[in-house]
Design a protein around this motif. Structure first.
Motif, PDB file in Angstrom:
ATOM      1  N   SER A  62      35.174  29.810 -79.979  1.00 27.75           N
ATOM      2  CA  SER A  62      34.840  29.047 -81.197  1.00 27.75           C
ATOM      3  C   SER A  62      34.499  29.982 -82.356  1.00 27.75           C
ATOM      4  O   SER A  62      34.399  29.551 -83.504  1.00 27.75           O
ATOM      5  N   GLN A  77      37.480  22.745 -81.191  1.00 25.28           N
ATOM      6  CA  GLN A  77      38.228  22.992 -79.948  1.00 25.28           C
ATOM      7  C   GLN A  77      39.720  23.156 -80.221  1.00 25.28           C
ATOM      8  O   GLN A  77      40.382  24.024 -79.656  1.00 25.28           O
ATOM      9  N   THR A  78      40.228  22.327 -81.109  1.00 26.28           N
ATOM     10  CA  THR A  78      41.666  22.366 -81.431  1.00 26.28           C
ATOM     11  C   THR A  78      42.032  23.630 -82.185  1.00 26.28           C
ATOM     12  O   THR A  78      43.130  24.171 -82.009  1.00 26.28           O
TER      13      THR A  78
END
Length: 727
Positions: free
Chosen positions: A107, A345-346
């Motif tokens: 992240s 997340q994407t």
């Protein structure tokens, strides 16, 4: 006498000698025959030996050939098995690499989100994009804005500069409580490295942004004209985004068109709204409420972004002006806040290559080139590319990776910059051989040292085979053609799930018989004509979405009676086909009207017999069903007596075509085959009159008049089938 004796003796000797010679001759003949027989026997024996030898040799050769064939087959099976094992091993390695790359994502390392601009024509999509692109352009230089093939890239510094206007407003006029969207970038710094905005506005680019069947578009801007509200292409865009579960914001454009608007160049929208007069704000609120209502009718909860307390379930609305730039900083800030907060997340960067073909273009001096969007991973010059075409997978080398220089949008060869390698996220042009037939909307795969070409060939073709196999399953339906794979997918999904019209009514799905990518040729017309041969004239047509029609194909279609509908907007295709379907069905209804008999049960009113014979004119009550002009009536309980055909119906002193259950009316009955039939003689008021149904009439009702009959009418059909013994 002596002479006689001598002669007799001499004769006897001669006869004896002759007899002896005869015997010798016979013995010689027998010996010759025996010798010949022995010789024949020996010849046959030798021939038999030779035949046996030949057969044994032939058998040995056949056995040897069978042995060699078995050996070759075994060898081929071994080689095939080895190839298959090699392919499976390479696939496992590839999937393992992808899984490791997926696990290694963090992240802390995010890629740039990809954003599409969608909406109806003339809503200001292009102008809005131009305004976003040129916000900080001074003295002909674009500060931090890199114009790429197919996309505009904004780096982090440029984005911070663009959205600073909103931060300044919040510092000057802090609200009592920050909304969830305002809070994201107020509480934490911007982590995104940039923003990639797809240049080509419209749903085509959105549907082409796909990788192995899933969308690569992270966020979309749906532009709505404040003056006109939702329009057809806007509805289509919303429907597509919801099917793909892609988050979006609504840019309510053209706020500067409100009466007596006071513009403020590139201002925060809340700042500029606070400056407007009461009458201007009244018009703005009225139009905002109208647009919100139309969005609510599409089952969407909407709110102005600073009033949106639940961004997860409520769509944020950002008022903008593409002319003055008002609201543009807000729009960028909302997109960045939502993507950073909700799509972490994407957006985590991966080393696995994700690359999609947006368009295939022929450039002078370069030949056929690919405009691609690289979302994840790295491309190198000289990479072995595996690409999807209409004729199967092709393998070629990336000759050159090209991007335009900063701040310029051009496709001239001399002005393109060549790169040894490029890393995501970026839009670029790829040159190479055999690119002419590559299908836009498909994935690009790179064959590395550990990869197997056959595995990648199969993988890259799954886009097409999977889509067609999954969505084209009907035995009867229309043929569809689209310019790209993404457009074909969008068209097929729309035809399968057309959604609601502006009135909120669900539209009927349109079945699809065949689908392909590319222009419409003669072979496509021949395939579509199969529907007419099967008796489905209404489906003997081709829906072409953004494709050209070959002149020979058009001529052949006119000859075979195949309709070709082409349009650049899916809605127009659906409208044209629906009109064609209605016209075809109406023609068939008119042709079937003489066969279709509506079910009815009629009771004669004894006090209303106006004429007993030729024609019979009586008053009746419709006990059940629908009584229609042209209905043949009979009396089953009187030997199925044919009373005649209803020639006219009069209700409340007016001629009508049909009457329903419970109605009382006068009818005129004509019996051309038996004009002497008389009320009071062959039948009377105690006999109920039934419409005379047959198997053909029921089939015609089902095919062309199904919606004309209510459930209770169909129940009557079932009862009458038993009365008339119809199977």
């Amino acid at each position: 006498d002596a002479a006689d004796d001598w002669e007799a003796s001499d004769l006897s000797e001669s006869l004896a000698k002759l007899a002896e010679k005869s015997c010798e001759a016979e013995e010689e003949e027998v010996d010759e025959a025996e010798r010949e027989a022995e010789a024949e026997k020996e010849r046959l024996r030798l021939a038999g030996i030779a035949l046996r030898e030949r057969e044994e040799k032939k058998k040995a050769e056949a056995q040897e050939r069978a042995r060699l064939e078995a050996l070759a087959k075994e060898q081929a099976d071994v080689e095939k098995r080895e190839r298959e094992l090699k392919k499976l091993a390479a696939r496992e390695r590839r999937l393992k690499r992808e899984a490791e790359a997926e696990a290694a994502k963090s992240s802390e390392t995010l890629r740039s989100p990809i954003c599409c601009i969608m909406g109806h024509v003339d809503t200001g999509k292009t102008k809005l994009l131009d305004k976003i692109r040129q916000t900080n352009v001074q003295d002909g230089e674009a500060g931090g804005i890199t114009q790429q093939i197919g996309a505009t890239f904004f780096n982090r510094e440029t984005l911070l500069d663009k959205i600073d206007e909103v931060r300044a407003y919040l510092d000057e006029s802090p609200p009592a409580k920050l909304g969830p969207i305002d809070e994201v970038l107020s509480a934490a710094p911007l982590k995104l490295p940039g923003l990639l905005v797809i240049d080509t506005p419209g749903h085509e680019s959105f549907s082409n942004l796909r990788s192995r069947g899933s969308s690569l578009c992270d966020m979309a801007i749906v532009v709505v004209d404040l003056m006109h509200g939702l329009e057809q292409q806007t509805l289509e865009s919303i429907s597509m985004l919801r099917r793909k579960r892609t988050p979006f914001v609504v840019a309510l454009n053209k706020i500067d068109r409100c009466y007596d608007w006071t513009p403020s160049e590139n201002a925060c929208v809340r700042r500029t709204l606070a400056k407007q007069r009461d009458n201007t704000m009244q018009e703005f609120r009225t139009r905002l409420e109208q647009c919100s209502r139309e969005l609510n009718e599409q089952a969407l909860n909407v709110a102005l972004y600073w009033e949106n307390d639940d961004p997860g379930s409520t769509v944020s609305v950002v008022p903008t002006s593409a002319i003055t730039g008002e609201g543009v900083p807000d729009l960028l800030r909302v997109i960045l806040s939502l993507t950073q907060h909700r799509l972490t997340q994407t957006l985590m960067l991966s080393t696995t290559l994700q690359c999609t073909v947006l368009e295939v273009k022929v450039v002078e001096g370069l030949g056929a080139t690919l405009d691609v969007i690289l979302v994840n991973g790295t491309l190198h010059e000289g990479d072995t590319l595996v690409l999807c075409t209409q004729d199967g997978a092709v393998v070629t080398q990336a000759r050159a990776l090209l991007t335009p220089p900063p701040s310029r949008e051009t496709r001239v060869k001399s002005e393109l910059i060549k790169h040894d390698s490029v890393t995501a996220a970026i839009g670029l042009k790829v040159t190479g051989q055999d690119l002419e037939k590559v299908m836009p909307g498909t994935s690009v795969m790179v064959c590395g040292p550990d990869d197997d070409l056959e595995d990648l060939r199969e993988e890259v073709m799954k886009d097409v085979s999977g889509l067609v196999d999954a969505l084209v399953t009907e035995a009867r339906g229309v043929s569809v053609q689209a310019s790209t794979l993404g457009a074909l997918e969008a068209l097929l999904e729309f035809l399968r799930n057309p959604g609601k019209d502006r009135g909120g009514k669900e539209r009927d799905a349109i079945p699809v018989f065949a689908a392909s990518v590319g222009p419409i040729y003669k072979k496509d017309v021949i395939k579509a004509s199969l529907m007419a041969q099967k008796g489905h004239d209404e489906f003997a047509c081709i829906l072409g979405f953004d494709v050209a029609v070959d002149p020979e194909a058009q001529a052949h279609a006119d000859k075979l009676g195949v309709k070709i509908f082409t349009a650049d907007i899916i809605y127009h295709l659906e409208t044209n086909f629906t009109r064609h379907l209605d016209e075809t069905m109406e023609r068939k209804r008119q042709a079937a009207a003489s066969i279709a008999v509506f079910p009815c049960l009629v009771k004669i009113l004894p006090k209303h017999v106006f004429n007993a014979k030729d024609p019979i004119v009586v008053g009746v009550q419709v006990v059940d069903g629908i009584l229609k002009v042209g209905t043949p009536l009979c009396i089953p309980h009187n030997g199925f007596l044919d009373v005649g055909v209803v020639q006219s119906i009069q209700s409340n002193h007016k001629e009508v075509e049909r009457v329903k259950k419970g109605a009382e009316c006068a009818i005129k009955i004509v019996n051309e085959s038996n004009p002497t039939i008389t009320f009071g003689r062959q039948f009377d008021a105690t006999h109920a009159l039934y419409s005379k149904l047959s198997r053909e009439s029921i089939d015609a009702l089902k095919a062309y008049f199904k919606d004309d009959l209510a459930n209770e009418d169909w129940k009557l059909v079932i009862k009458l089938k038993k009365v008339f013994s119809i199977i």
